[in-house]
Enzyme design. Sequence first.
Site, PDB file in Angstrom:
ATOM      1  N   GLY A 114     -23.067  72.585  54.861  1.00  0.00           N
ATOM      2  CA  GLY A 114     -23.031  72.762  53.729  1.00  0.00           C
ATOM      3  C   GLY A 114     -22.200  74.206  53.598  1.00  0.00           C
ATOM      4  N   SER A 115     -22.565  74.751  52.444  1.00  0.00           N
ATOM      5  CA  SER A 115     -21.673  75.958  52.114  1.00  0.00           C
ATOM      6  C   SER A 115     -22.171  77.143  52.891  1.00  0.00           C
ATOM      7  CB  SER A 115     -21.989  76.310  50.386  1.00  0.00           C
ATOM      8  OG  SER A 115     -21.340  75.150  49.920  1.00  0.00           O
TER       9      SER A 115
END
Length: 726
Positions: free
Chosen positions: A300-301
Amino acid sequence: MAEVKNKLITRRALFFLFILTIVIVVLFSRFVYIQAAKEVQGTDLEELLEKRWSESRTIDGRRGTIYDRNGDVLAEEIPSYTIIAILDDRFEEYVSDVQETAEKLSDVLEVDADILENQLSRDAVQVELGPQAKNMSFEKRQQVADLELDGILFREDPKRYYPKQTFASHIIGYTERDMSTARMGLESSLDEYLQQTNGEITYKKDGRSRRLVNAEEFIEEPENGNDVFLTIDSRIQMAIEQTMSQVDEEYNPERMMAIVANAKTGEILGMSNRPSFNPNQYESIENYTNYSISSRFEPGSTMKIFTLAAAIEEGVYQGENTYQSGTYEVLDKTVGDHNNRRGWGEITFDEGFQRSSNVAFSKIAIEDLGSEKVFNYINAFGFRDPTGIDLPNEATGLIADNYRIDAATTSFGQGSAITPIQQVQAATAIANNGEMVEPFIIDRIVDFDTGNVEYQGERTIKGEPISEVTAVQVRELMETVITSEVGTGRSFAIEGFDVAGKTGTAQIPDGSGSYLRGENIYSFIGMAPTKEPEVIVYVAVDRPELEPHQVGSEPVSMIFRQVMEQSLQYLNIAPSDEDEVSSVQESIELEDYQGKKTEQVVEDLTNYDLSVIVIGDGEKVVRQSHPEGDQLMSGEKFILLTDDEQPLVPNITNWSSRDIYLLGEVTGIPIDVNGVGFVSEQKPSAGTDMNNLDRIIIELTMDEETNVDGDDPVDSADNSEIDGEE
């Protein structure tokens, strides 16, 4: 006649003499052979004599102890006790009253009396009484001894014991109780260092097996196992364990991971997983995997940190430049921002990082860096290779790099899978002004007998993927993720400390080429203090059970804040100067505002940068969203209901599910919530009279950080929809 008879006698005598001579020669030869060979029919006579007139006893060696960095014991060898019941009445002491003995032992051993009675009634000289009567502690042994039962004796045996119970269990691992086999963790991988070799003492005895006075002894000394000292700090590890247990009970996630590392050296100060286990009760282990090093998933980020670093290092990042958020076309695919592709209009790239915009990082990867440089930095940050941490079963990264879209999706953390420990190692380059250091957990291995250090762990530089200037700029931008009003990491702020970090939401493949909807791994990686980081903390919580008003970052921030704050305190790292602490990190303890003038309350709370929502134009406050004593950080919503006779429905577009929950609590109006994420539609509309409303209906959009559309899926990154974090 007499002469013949004499000759016959003489011949017989000579014959018998000949036979006797042969017998004597044979016997003499045998004696000579025995004297020389010292063996009869394969039996070694010296060994037989030695056994008959010698006694040998084992001198137990000691398995090495595992300590934390401060010398606290994590695994050790202690004595244990097994009950032996003498049943043969030829002995002076034996179990004379089976029923009474079984009943008394039943209470102490917590075993059914009938089972014990059956065991004590067997036709045997002596018996053991099952698992509950084996490997007992000294305290349990004393309880049995205090019963003063005839024929009940004890055998002392060594056993492995883990005094802190469920504590760094996947790191330490375990052995069988009798230490015959090391099963997992460091107990297994360091078994050659920890394992002992027993010695022996031999002495002469008489025919009654009594030791001879002044007899010579032959001693073979035992070889004790080496002691192992870890880099773990028990205080930090305990903070991790306690907080994760709290989150486990409250949110019941599928699994959790947490790592605390020394940012400068790579020493692991703490690491834990859930589900975990108590190594003293290894029969009930549910999870054998150390997820922190053996589980890879789409990060993810949190990956945006390293894409940002690459862009700054290459001189292509212009944070003040603007772009149109929402969606971005990559060939025949569409990348979308996480707020259902609406975006936030035209914003700067700095704001895009703060808001965790997928579009921003896709544009950076495709237009500014290019695929080749994206993957060059993936390699430089070590995401393809194991870190080399001194723990067993480390997994490697799995990087998707077959298609052009892969550079875009990898840049914001999807399509490619890496491990938590790889992220921590890469983060050391950001924290350490460009130097990436290898994580390690074994501080030293010490010879128990001599005190010599057999192995010494040390700081190892794995590479320098970025410069000091780049690292400083990345940390400054990471800090704004927490301090900015639009940052996704505001809930991770710690009062008194400057924290740099990044949120992440990992999606979970469903096995059919798409992703599970609404089921994510929420994570955060942070470091503090921002200017000269000392500690890196990574936390991931997989599929927590959330109420409609809760968001995935809540359980993650609960762990991160407590662990980071206590880690900084234990390491004697002083808070920032008061004038350097960001206002977003300040909090206010709420009062009871009910009955007070609305205008004055709003003015007071606005001074603390709270987002005050006032319902109605009344002069006084009649209800508030948070009770007295609650603490809110600046920027959080605080809802006030006034004594207006005709209050109107507020505009709640883009409110979170938590904010909606608070609105319902304040107004007393039931709210029907459909979906997950943020408000996209509301009925009735804003400005409607709230009197006589029986309910408010709202639609929430999925908390999606990524949407990649295309007709022909090319790999896990190219699905019709990929969800992400807020």
